[in-house]
Design a protein around this motif. Structure first.
Motif, short mmCIF file in Angstrom:
data_model
loop_
_atom_site.label_atom_id
_atom_site.label_comp_id
_atom_site.label_asym_id
_atom_site.label_seq_id
_atom_site.Cartn_x
_atom_site.Cartn_y
_atom_site.Cartn_z
N ALA A 150 -6.17 -8.26 -0.45
CA ALA A 150 -6.21 -7.01 -1.20
C ALA A 150 -7.12 -6.01 -0.49
CB ALA A 150 -6.70 -7.25 -2.63
N GLU A 151 -7.09 -4.78 -0.96
CA GLU A 151 -7.93 -3.74 -0.40
C GLU A 151 -8.30 -2.76 -1.50
OE1 GLU A 151 -7.23 -0.04 2.64
OE2 GLU A 151 -6.78 -2.05 3.41
N TYR A 152 -9.57 -2.35 -1.50
CA TYR A 152 -10.02 -1.34 -2.45
C TYR A 152 -10.54 -0.15 -1.66
CZ TYR A 152 -12.62 1.16 -5.97
OH TYR A 152 -13.08 2.16 -6.80
N SER A 153 -10.05 1.05 -1.96
CA SER A 153 -10.40 2.22 -1.17
C SER A 153 -10.87 3.37 -2.06
CB SER A 153 -9.21 2.71 -0.34
OG SER A 153 -8.81 1.73 0.59
N VAL A 154 -11.84 4.13 -1.52
CA VAL A 154 -12.27 5.39 -2.12
C VAL A 154 -12.01 6.47 -1.08
CG1 VAL A 154 -14.13 6.67 -3.20
CG2 VAL A 154 -14.08 4.18 -3.40
N VAL A 155 -11.24 7.50 -1.47
CA VAL A 155 -10.84 8.54 -0.52
C VAL A 155 -11.21 9.91 -1.08
CG1 VAL A 155 -8.92 9.55 0.77
CG2 VAL A 155 -8.86 7.12 0.16
N ARG A 156 -11.91 10.68 -0.27
CA ARG A 156 -12.18 12.08 -0.63
C ARG A 156 -11.44 12.98 0.34
NH1 ARG A 156 -15.51 16.14 -2.75
NH2 ARG A 156 -15.68 17.86 -1.28
N ASN A 157 -10.68 13.91 -0.19
CA ASN A 157 -9.98 14.90 0.61
C ASN A 157 -10.13 16.23 -0.09
OD1 ASN A 157 -8.26 16.45 2.18
ND2 ASN A 157 -6.77 14.80 2.45
N SER A 158 -11.03 17.07 0.45
CA SER A 158 -11.38 18.33 -0.20
C SER A 158 -11.98 18.02 -1.58
CB SER A 158 -10.16 19.24 -0.30
OG SER A 158 -10.55 20.52 -0.75
N GLN A 159 -11.41 18.57 -2.65
CA GLN A 159 -11.99 18.34 -3.97
C GLN A 159 -11.45 17.09 -4.65
OE1 GLN A 159 -11.72 22.78 -5.35
NE2 GLN A 159 -12.96 21.65 -6.82
N ASP A 160 -10.41 16.52 -4.12
CA ASP A 160 -9.82 15.33 -4.75
C ASP A 160 -10.52 14.06 -4.29
OD1 ASP A 160 -7.56 16.27 -6.39
OD2 ASP A 160 -6.81 17.04 -4.48
N VAL A 161 -10.94 13.25 -5.27
CA VAL A 161 -11.54 11.95 -4.99
C VAL A 161 -10.67 10.89 -5.67
CG1 VAL A 161 -13.55 10.47 -5.23
CG2 VAL A 161 -13.85 12.93 -4.90
N TRP A 162 -10.10 10.01 -4.85
CA TRP A 162 -9.23 8.94 -5.34
C TRP A 162 -9.86 7.58 -5.07
CZ3 TRP A 162 -4.83 9.33 -8.15
CH2 TRP A 162 -4.16 10.57 -8.16
N ALA A 163 -9.60 6.65 -5.97
CA ALA A 163 -9.94 5.25 -5.72
C ALA A 163 -8.70 4.44 -6.06
CB ALA A 163 -11.12 4.82 -6.58
N PHE A 164 -8.44 3.40 -5.25
CA PHE A 164 -7.25 2.59 -5.48
C PHE A 164 -7.55 1.13 -5.23
CE2 PHE A 164 -3.29 0.58 -3.86
CZ PHE A 164 -2.56 0.64 -5.05
N ASP A 165 -7.14 0.30 -6.18
CA ASP A 165 -7.30 -1.16 -6.09
C ASP A 165 -5.91 -1.77 -5.94
OD1 ASP A 165 -7.98 -3.78 -6.24
OD2 ASP A 165 -8.69 -3.74 -8.31
N SER A 166 -5.60 -2.25 -4.74
CA SER A 166 -4.26 -2.79 -4.49
C SER A 166 -4.00 -4.08 -5.26
CB SER A 166 -4.05 -3.03 -2.99
OG SER A 166 -4.84 -4.11 -2.55
N ALA A 167 -5.07 -4.81 -5.58
CA ALA A 167 -4.90 -6.09 -6.26
C ALA A 167 -4.35 -5.91 -7.67
CB ALA A 167 -6.22 -6.85 -6.31
#
Length: 419
Positions: A150-167
């Motif tokens: 699995a992979e857990y990611s936190v991504v910031r792109n300009s004002q958008d902040v996303w987090a995603f847990d593939s598991a």
């Protein structure tokens, strides 16, 4: 981003409110620090400690990517039914509710998936982890925690902040504030006070920034040779507490890139032994501009997306669940910076030994005795929860005293506060 199929787990995290909060404070206090053995010490020009600290402060690298190894051993006690210290912050297995196709998440018994960083990144407070980090200026960053399946990611792109847990196929979304752009460079370990959220809370740069705040009359600063870190020449900067007999910290060692001053490695060692409590270091690093696609994110089909609540700040979530201690009252203001103790009033008289906390009888008391020590003083009575670095005294009148100090140091601070 490639999708990874969710996995099931039959393990459940053991959750105890006060100790879990203390584990979070521990992570905040140490700043989630680093290490990893390096070889082939390079022959570099001599540099003074003062100049090396200045070199770190002036470093300004906006573009970089690399792999980070995090190894944390705070010495969290094992709890009945749990998997050692991981029961506090939760391990990779603690994310998911057992059962075929069961939904997981840090909401544990509720079985509700939750991909928000403040919960997920608490897992880094225990054990060994591999991370991938990339940055393209202060408003484009990505941090991924790599697991076996699995992979857990936190991504910031300009004002958008996303987090995603593939598991668990869950995502979380928040908006960073508009007024923080351009404040502070990535190489300086920050992005401005109150500035845009950034998933860089567990990088050597951020850890070094936290440690260098302690540089002053209460800190011994020296250069202790050189090292090869992630294939790059580096100086080794060492910080040690002075006049802080109650401090639990032996030293902080920062590997500084000889060319650009960026911290590549950060190691915090407690007084209880030579093994670091927290090690964070780049094993691979590239200061070129990452591919723009690395910061693109769109929730995959079928993912459950949670929008941050209005009162939640993307800045706070991106800190990885590390509470901000700056607003807490320091009860021993005359102490060395390394020996300060903060006070928190929980508003729950009775502490952890009464009906408001753990049961005072039978199995509840045995469980309490297994991971806390009872102490008494002018403040009254309470319980001390200990790790290798951060200790917390929870009194029967609902106060919590916490710091990177010994049990005796906590008792002295609580007694002073009671005068």
């Amino acid at each position: 981003m490639a999708q990874i199929q969710p996995r099931n787990s039959r393990r459940k995290a053991v959750r105890y409110g006060v100790p879990a909060a203390v584990a979070g404070i521990a992570a905040a206090t140490v700043g989630l620090v680093p290490a990893l053995a390096s070889s082939g010490d390079p022959d570099l020009p001599k540099i003074t400690a003062e100049d090396l600290v200045a070199k770190v402060a002036k470093s300004n690298v906006d573009h970089m990517s690399g792999t980070i190894k995090v190894n944390t051993d705070l010495g969290l006690p094992s709890l009945p039914g749990g998997a050692g210290g991981g029961g506090f912050g939760g391990g990779p297995q603690s994310r998911h509710k057992g059962g075929e196709g069961g939904e997981g998440g840090e909401d544990g018994a509720k079985g509700k998936p939750d991909a928000s960083p403040d919960k997920k990144l608490m897992e880094l407070a225990s054990g060994e982890h591999t991370l991938r980090f990339a940055a393209d200026g202060p408003d484009k960053q990505r941090l991924s925690v790599i697991e076996d399946a699995a992979e857990y990611s936190v991504v910031r792109n300009s004002q958008d902040v996303w987090a995603f847990d593939s598991a668990s196929n869950t995502a979380w979304h928040a908006k960073a504030p508009k007024d923080g752009h351009g404040k502070g460079g990535h190489g300086k370990g920050g992005h401005g006070k109150g500035g845009p959220a950034a998933p860089d809370g567990v990088t050597p740069q951020k850890a070094a920034k936290q440690a260098l705040k302690a540089v002053g009359k209460s800190t011994s600063v020296s250069v202790d040779g050189t090292a090869k870190i992630a294939g790059r020449d580096a100086y080794q900067l060492v910080l040690k507490p002075k006049n802080a007999p109650d401090s639990t910290i032996e030293s902080v060692r920062i590997g500084v890139d000889a060319k650009n001053g960026v911290p590549l490695k950060f190691t915090l060692t407690p007084k209880d032994g030579d093994k670091p409590a927290v090690d964070v270091a780049y094993t691979k690093v590239d200061f070129g501009k990452p591919d723009a696609g690395a910061f693109d994110f769109k929730p995959p089909k079928g993912a459950k997306v949670t929008e941050a609540k209005p009162h939640e700040k993307a800045d706070d979530a991106a800190k990885g669940g590390k509470p901000d201690l700056s607003g807490l009252d320091i009860v021993n203001k005359g102490a060395s910076d390394w020996g300060k103790v903060a006070e928190l009033d929980t508003g729950l008289p009775g502490g952890v030994g009464s009906k408001n906390g753990a049961s005072g009888k039978g199995d509840g008391q045995k469980m309490l005795d297994s991971f806390t020590d009872e102490v008494k003083g002018d403040f009254g009575t309470g319980r001390v929860f200990s790790t290798r670095l951060v200790n917390a005294l929870m009194t029967d009148d609902g106060k919590v005293y916490v710091g990177a100090v010994t049990k005796e140091g906590l008792v002295k601070a609580a007694n002073a506060a009671a005068e």
